[in-house]
Design a protein around this motif. Structure first.
Motif, PDB file in Angstrom:
ATOM      1  N   ARG A   8       5.046  79.588 -43.406  1.00 54.21           N
ATOM      2  CA  ARG A   8       6.003  78.715 -42.719  1.00 54.21           C
ATOM      3  C   ARG A   8       5.270  77.609 -41.958  1.00 54.21           C
ATOM      4  O   ARG A   8       5.654  76.451 -41.974  1.00 54.21           O
ATOM      5  CB  ARG A   8       6.873  79.539 -41.768  1.00 54.21           C
ATOM      6  N   GLN A  11       4.896  74.859 -45.313  1.00 54.97           N
ATOM      7  CA  GLN A  11       6.283  74.432 -45.511  1.00 54.97           C
ATOM      8  C   GLN A  11       6.528  72.987 -45.091  1.00 54.97           C
ATOM      9  O   GLN A  11       7.308  72.282 -45.720  1.00 54.97           O
ATOM     10  CB  GLN A  11       7.241  75.361 -44.764  1.00 54.97           C
ATOM     11  N   ARG A  42       0.391  74.112 -54.758  1.00 56.69           N
ATOM     12  CA  ARG A  42       0.923  74.593 -56.039  1.00 56.69           C
ATOM     13  C   ARG A  42       0.567  76.054 -56.252  1.00 56.69           C
ATOM     14  O   ARG A  42       1.388  76.854 -56.654  1.00 56.69           O
ATOM     15  CB  ARG A  42       0.377  73.737 -57.184  1.00 56.69           C
ATOM     16  N   VAL A  55       2.691  78.132 -53.921  1.00 53.18           N
ATOM     17  CA  VAL A  55       4.113  78.209 -54.281  1.00 53.18           C
ATOM     18  C   VAL A  55       4.334  79.159 -55.460  1.00 53.18           C
ATOM     19  O   VAL A  55       5.365  79.825 -55.553  1.00 53.18           O
ATOM     20  CB  VAL A  55       4.638  76.789 -54.591  1.00 53.18           C
ATOM     21  N   GLU A  56       3.344  79.260 -56.327  1.00 59.99           N
ATOM     22  CA  GLU A  56       3.478  80.152 -57.479  1.00 59.99           C
ATOM     23  C   GLU A  56       3.682  81.593 -57.056  1.00 59.99           C
ATOM     24  O   GLU A  56       4.258  82.386 -57.786  1.00 59.99           O
ATOM     25  CB  GLU A  56       2.245  80.034 -58.378  1.00 59.99           C
ATOM     26  N   ARG A  90       7.710  83.421 -52.652  1.00 58.99           N
ATOM     27  CA  ARG A  90       9.125  83.284 -52.967  1.00 58.99           C
ATOM     28  C   ARG A  90       9.815  82.325 -51.989  1.00 58.99           C
ATOM     29  O   ARG A  90      10.609  81.487 -52.381  1.00 58.99           O
ATOM     30  CB  ARG A  90       9.777  84.671 -52.886  1.00 58.99           C
ATOM     31  N   SER A  95       8.826  78.675 -52.779  1.00 61.35           N
ATOM     32  CA  SER A  95       9.387  78.159 -54.032  1.00 61.35           C
ATOM     33  C   SER A  95      10.886  77.940 -53.876  1.00 61.35           C
ATOM     34  O   SER A  95      11.437  76.971 -54.417  1.00 61.35           O
ATOM     35  CB  SER A  95       9.087  79.101 -55.195  1.00 61.35           C
ATOM     36  N   GLU A 124      12.392  77.191 -51.070  1.00 58.06           N
ATOM     37  CA  GLU A 124      12.512  75.995 -50.223  1.00 58.06           C
ATOM     38  C   GLU A 124      12.309  74.725 -51.051  1.00 58.06           C
ATOM     39  O   GLU A 124      13.052  73.746 -50.907  1.00 58.06           O
ATOM     40  CB  GLU A 124      11.442  76.066 -49.119  1.00 58.06           C
ATOM     41  N   LEU A 125      11.309  74.812 -51.926  1.00 56.72           N
ATOM     42  CA  LEU A 125      11.004  73.662 -52.783  1.00 56.72           C
ATOM     43  C   LEU A 125      12.187  73.331 -53.687  1.00 56.72           C
ATOM     44  O   LEU A 125      12.562  72.164 -53.861  1.00 56.72           O
ATOM     45  CB  LEU A 125       9.777  73.996 -53.631  1.00 56.72           C
ATOM     46  N   GLU A 126      12.770  74.391 -54.203  1.00 62.04           N
ATOM     47  CA  GLU A 126      13.917  74.190 -55.098  1.00 62.04           C
ATOM     48  C   GLU A 126      15.081  73.530 -54.346  1.00 62.04           C
ATOM     49  O   GLU A 126      15.731  72.618 -54.852  1.00 62.04           O
ATOM     50  CB  GLU A 126      14.360  75.539 -55.650  1.00 62.04           C
ATOM     51  N   GLN A 127      15.308  74.001 -53.137  1.00 58.17           N
ATOM     52  CA  GLN A 127      16.419  73.448 -52.359  1.00 58.17           C
ATOM     53  C   GLN A 127      16.159  71.996 -51.974  1.00 58.17           C
ATOM     54  O   GLN A 127      17.064  71.159 -52.000  1.00 58.17           O
ATOM     55  CB  GLN A 127      16.641  74.292 -51.104  1.00 58.17           C
ATOM     56  N   HIS A 166      11.257  81.703 -60.631  1.00 55.54           N
ATOM     57  CA  HIS A 166      10.397  80.892 -59.759  1.00 55.54           C
ATOM     58  C   HIS A 166       9.569  79.912 -60.566  1.00 55.54           C
ATOM     59  O   HIS A 166       9.456  78.742 -60.248  1.00 55.54           O
ATOM     60  CB  HIS A 166       9.467  81.785 -58.939  1.00 55.54           C
ATOM     61  N   ASN A 167       8.989  80.444 -61.672  1.00 52.94           N
ATOM     62  CA  ASN A 167       8.153  79.573 -62.495  1.00 52.94           C
ATOM     63  C   ASN A 167       8.965  78.411 -63.053  1.00 52.94           C
ATOM     64  O   ASN A 167       8.506  77.288 -63.105  1.00 52.94           O
ATOM     65  CB  ASN A 167       7.527  80.370 -63.644  1.00 52.94           C
ATOM     66  N   SER A 207      11.582  77.057 -61.776  1.00 53.22           N
ATOM     67  CA  SER A 207      11.857  76.058 -60.749  1.00 53.22           C
ATOM     68  C   SER A 207      10.640  75.195 -60.473  1.00 53.22           C
ATOM     69  O   SER A 207      10.750  73.988 -60.276  1.00 53.22           O
ATOM     70  CB  SER A 207      12.332  76.726 -59.462  1.00 53.22           C
ATOM     71  N   ILE A 208       9.473  75.836 -60.501  1.00 49.97           N
ATOM     72  CA  ILE A 208       8.249  75.066 -60.253  1.00 49.97           C
ATOM     73  C   ILE A 208       8.052  74.026 -61.351  1.00 49.97           C
ATOM     74  O   ILE A 208       7.732  72.870 -61.100  1.00 49.97           O
ATOM     75  CB  ILE A 208       7.032  76.012 -60.176  1.00 49.97           C
ATOM     76  N   VAL A 255      10.343  71.213 -60.804  1.00 47.41           N
ATOM     77  CA  VAL A 255       9.883  70.380 -59.704  1.00 47.41           C
ATOM     78  C   VAL A 255       8.754  69.482 -60.159  1.00 47.41           C
ATOM     79  O   VAL A 255       8.725  68.287 -59.895  1.00 47.41           O
ATOM     80  CB  VAL A 255       9.433  71.257 -58.516  1.00 47.41           C
ATOM     81  N   GLU A 256       7.813  70.065 -60.914  1.00 47.74           N
ATOM     82  CA  GLU A 256       6.667  69.263 -61.362  1.00 47.74           C
ATOM     83  C   GLU A 256       7.103  68.172 -62.322  1.00 47.74           C
ATOM     84  O   GLU A 256       6.596  67.066 -62.298  1.00 47.74           O
ATOM     85  CB  GLU A 256       5.625  70.176 -61.992  1.00 47.74           C
ATOM     86  N   PHE A 270      10.798  65.940 -43.997  1.00 41.88           N
ATOM     87  CA  PHE A 270      10.983  67.357 -44.315  1.00 41.88           C
ATOM     88  C   PHE A 270      12.111  67.948 -43.466  1.00 41.88           C
ATOM     89  O   PHE A 270      13.035  68.586 -43.977  1.00 41.88           O
ATOM     90  CB  PHE A 270       9.677  68.114 -44.063  1.00 41.88           C
ATOM     91  N   ARG A 276      15.945  69.236 -44.714  1.00 46.15           N
ATOM     92  CA  ARG A 276      16.459  70.583 -44.444  1.00 46.15           C
ATOM     93  C   ARG A 276      17.800  70.505 -43.722  1.00 46.15           C
ATOM     94  O   ARG A 276      18.737  71.237 -44.030  1.00 46.15           O
ATOM     95  CB  ARG A 276      15.448  71.367 -43.587  1.00 46.15           C
ATOM     96  N   LYS A 291      20.448  69.352 -46.085  1.00 46.57           N
ATOM     97  CA  LYS A 291      20.879  70.434 -46.983  1.00 46.57           C
ATOM     98  C   LYS A 291      21.931  71.298 -46.283  1.00 46.57           C
ATOM     99  O   LYS A 291      22.965  71.638 -46.867  1.00 46.57           O
ATOM    100  CB  LYS A 291      19.658  71.281 -47.368  1.00 46.57           C
TER     101      LYS A 291
END
Lengths: 356, 211
Positions: free
Chosen positions: A14, A18, A38, A41-42, A45, A48, A50-53, B5-6, B8-9, B12-13, B193, B197, B200
């Motif tokens: 966090r 983040q 990267r 994030v892999e 959870r 990832s 947060e990144l998606e949102q 997760h993968n 989504s990554i 994103v990329e 950032f 948030r 959102k």
């Protein structure tokens, strides 16, 4: 055990990563930092997710409409830049094309404080200074000459070349009065006032003057109703003529409104000139025009003001002249300003329908 | 879950790569920025009209998204271009012309926000003026989305709104935003950032209200 490790990692990331996820998403990080995040994030959870949102929010916000500024103005500005205007002092008839300024405003002076001195305009010189028609700063010591009315975003901007406008040292003098009258009869003055009234900004110096507004809307009963109701709503009233029928015959309407409401009135009139109701109303309270109707035709439709928008009377009462010329109790003692309104092209159909 | 997760990554990329192709350079319709600036400094009125044509939509939209009022946006747009017109000689070329323009526009936005005129009637211009009411192709759903976005933007603090509008809608880079607002890049990062948030959350609230 594994879950515990993941939780710890989430809690720690966090603060570590983040804050940089958005920058990572936007490609604003250096190579090293990007690689670190990267990799993180892999396995994380929380990050990832947060990144998606962040990505989905970013995609969503880009769905906001791109609004177009008033195009006709932009096109005119682009195609006809800064043409000097010839000023003929012997003949006050307008020699320029008031394309933007739909309703020309003529003001006679009473206590304003402007001294105008004009000199011949060099037709070839470039623009050096200008004034913006603005409610609280206008007619300051500004070089204004050979006024070029540049319509830019709904407001006329007078760009100047040689003429000087300056404040009179004694605004109460008879000389200042006379010069003010002359100024507001000049093309500069007309353009200035027209621009201000038609685009809601009213110069404070002008607010004491009787104002004449030429509307481009037809003189329909609904337009008259609307204007009178609007004046009432602002705490003003109709002065003349006494009835709606007379208004339709004479093609004029005189109202008075509190000086403090002048900018709202001007704004409302500008909206009416654009084919809209003068105030922002809930869409449900305005009869929707049929598709294909022009903006001018919209006002021919009955416009229902919600009861809470009508301060002291109904449109019907106003048209019948029950309150003509009488300031309401609430407005007694309030400085008022008289506004003469004339209507645009005669609406024959409406006229025939409403007058025998 | 890991697969998700993968996925989504990867998405994103891809998004990053896609954004990387977008050029944010000044589009001057054949005039290079340097030539345009030179002509503007010489008082070339055609060049100024050209500049207005290039930037008015951007400035107008930026101002609208920040103030939430079309009329204020018109004021700001006008004042911005007048500021550019009168202050062109002060432009030294240390930053991009676009950055300078945005800086002027932002200053006018701030000025308008500070002297917000309480006597003015509140505008809900979108009710009457929105593109959806003129363009039959636009669906009501799109109009709702746009409205929700605007309301969410207005729910942000002024500083957050600035960076979101400049980055997400005007597509300025972080360094351009930093230049325009006169703040460090690190501040841009953190503001953006936090703003996203918050945005959102606000958009989620509007979505749940609408259901």
């Amino acid at each position: 055990m594994k879950n515990s490790t993941e939780d710890n990692r989430s809690a720690s990331c966090r603060s570590r990563f983040q804050g940089e996820l958005k920058a990572y998403l936007d490609g604003e990080l250096g190579v090293l930092r990007k690689t670190l995040i990267r990799r993180h994030v892999e396995h994380c959870r929380e990050c990832s997710g947060e990144l998606e949102q962040l990505a989905s929010t970013s995609v969503l916000i880009k769905k906001a409409h791109v609004l177009q500024p008033p195009m006709h103005i932009a096109v005119r500005f682009a195609s006809e830049p800064a043409q000097p205007v010839r000023v003929d002092h012997r003949n006050p008839r307008l020699t320029w094309q008031p394309v933007l300024v739909v309703g020309a405003v003529l003001a006679t002076a009473a206590g304003a404080m402007v001294l105008v001195r004009m000199s011949p305009a060099p037709m070839h010189s470039s623009i050096r200074s200008g004034i913006v028609v603005h409610r609280d700063r206008v007619l300051k010591d500004t070089r204004v000459a050979s006024p070029t009315v540049l319509p830019l975003h709904g407001r006329a901007v007078l760009l100047a070349k040689t003429t000087t406008i300056r404040l009179s040292p004694d605004p109460t003098s008879a000389e200042a009065d006379r010069l003010t009258r002359e100024f507001f009869k000049s093309e500069q003055g007309k353009a200035l006032l027209a621009a201000s009234v038609n685009h809601r900004h009213v110069p404070s110096q002008v607010s004491a003057l009787p104002v004449q507004v030429a509307m481009n809307v037809p003189r329909t009963r609904s337009a008259v109703n609307l204007l009178v109701t609007f004046a009432n709503q602002l705490g003003g009233s109709r002065i003349s003529p006494d009835s709606g029928a007379q208004t339709l015959q004479r093609n004029e309407l005189t109202i008075r409104v509190p000086k403090s409401s002048l900018s709202q009135l001007a704004r409302g009139l500008a909206r009416m000139n654009a084919g809209l109701v003068p105030v922002d109303l809930p869409s449900s309270s305005v009869s929707a025009p049929a598709p294909g109707r022009s903006a001018r035709q919209r006002l021919a439709y009955p416009v229902m003001l919600p009861s809470n928008h009508i301060a002291r009377s109904t449109p019907r009462e106003n048209v019948e002249g029950n309150q003509t010329g009488k300031a309401t109790a609430a407005t007694k003692g309030v400085p008022m300003i008289v506004v003469h309104i004339t209507f645009g092209a005669k609406d024959r159909e409406s006229h025939n329908r409403t007058t025998p | 879950m890991a697969i998700m997760h993968n996925t989504s990554i990867i998405l994103v990329e891809r998004s990053i790569r896609k954004r990387g192709k977008v050029t944010y350079a000044l589009v001057t319709d054949g005039l290079s920025e340097r030539v345009l600036v030179r002509k503007l400094k010489q008082g070339d009125e055609q060049a100024f009209a050209h500049l207005v044509k290039l930037y008015e939509t951007r400035v107008y939209n930026m101002a609208y998204r920040i103030t939430g009022s079309r009329e204020d946006a018109e004021d700001i747009t006008q004042e911005t271009f007048l500021g550019i017109h009168s202050g062109m000689t002060r432009f030294k070329g240390a930053s991009k012309l676009s950055t300078w323009i945005y800086r002027i526009a932002m200053n006018h936005c701030l000025e308008h926000t500070r002297r917000h005129r309480p006597e003015m009637l509140p505008l809900q211009d979108d009710v009457i003026h929105s593109p959806s009411s003129n363009d039959p192709q636009l669906s009501a759903e799109q109009a709702c989305t746009s409205d929700a976005i605007q309301r969410a933007l207005l729910g942000l603090s002024y500083e957050h709104r600035q960076v979101v509008v400049l980055h997400e809608l005007q597509e300025l880079t972080y360094s351009e935003i930093a230049d325009s607002l006169g703040i460090p890049i690190g501040t841009v990062k953190s503001r953006l950032f936090n703003a996203m948030r918050r945005l959102k959350d606000l958009l989620t609230d509007f979505a749940s209200d609408g259901e």
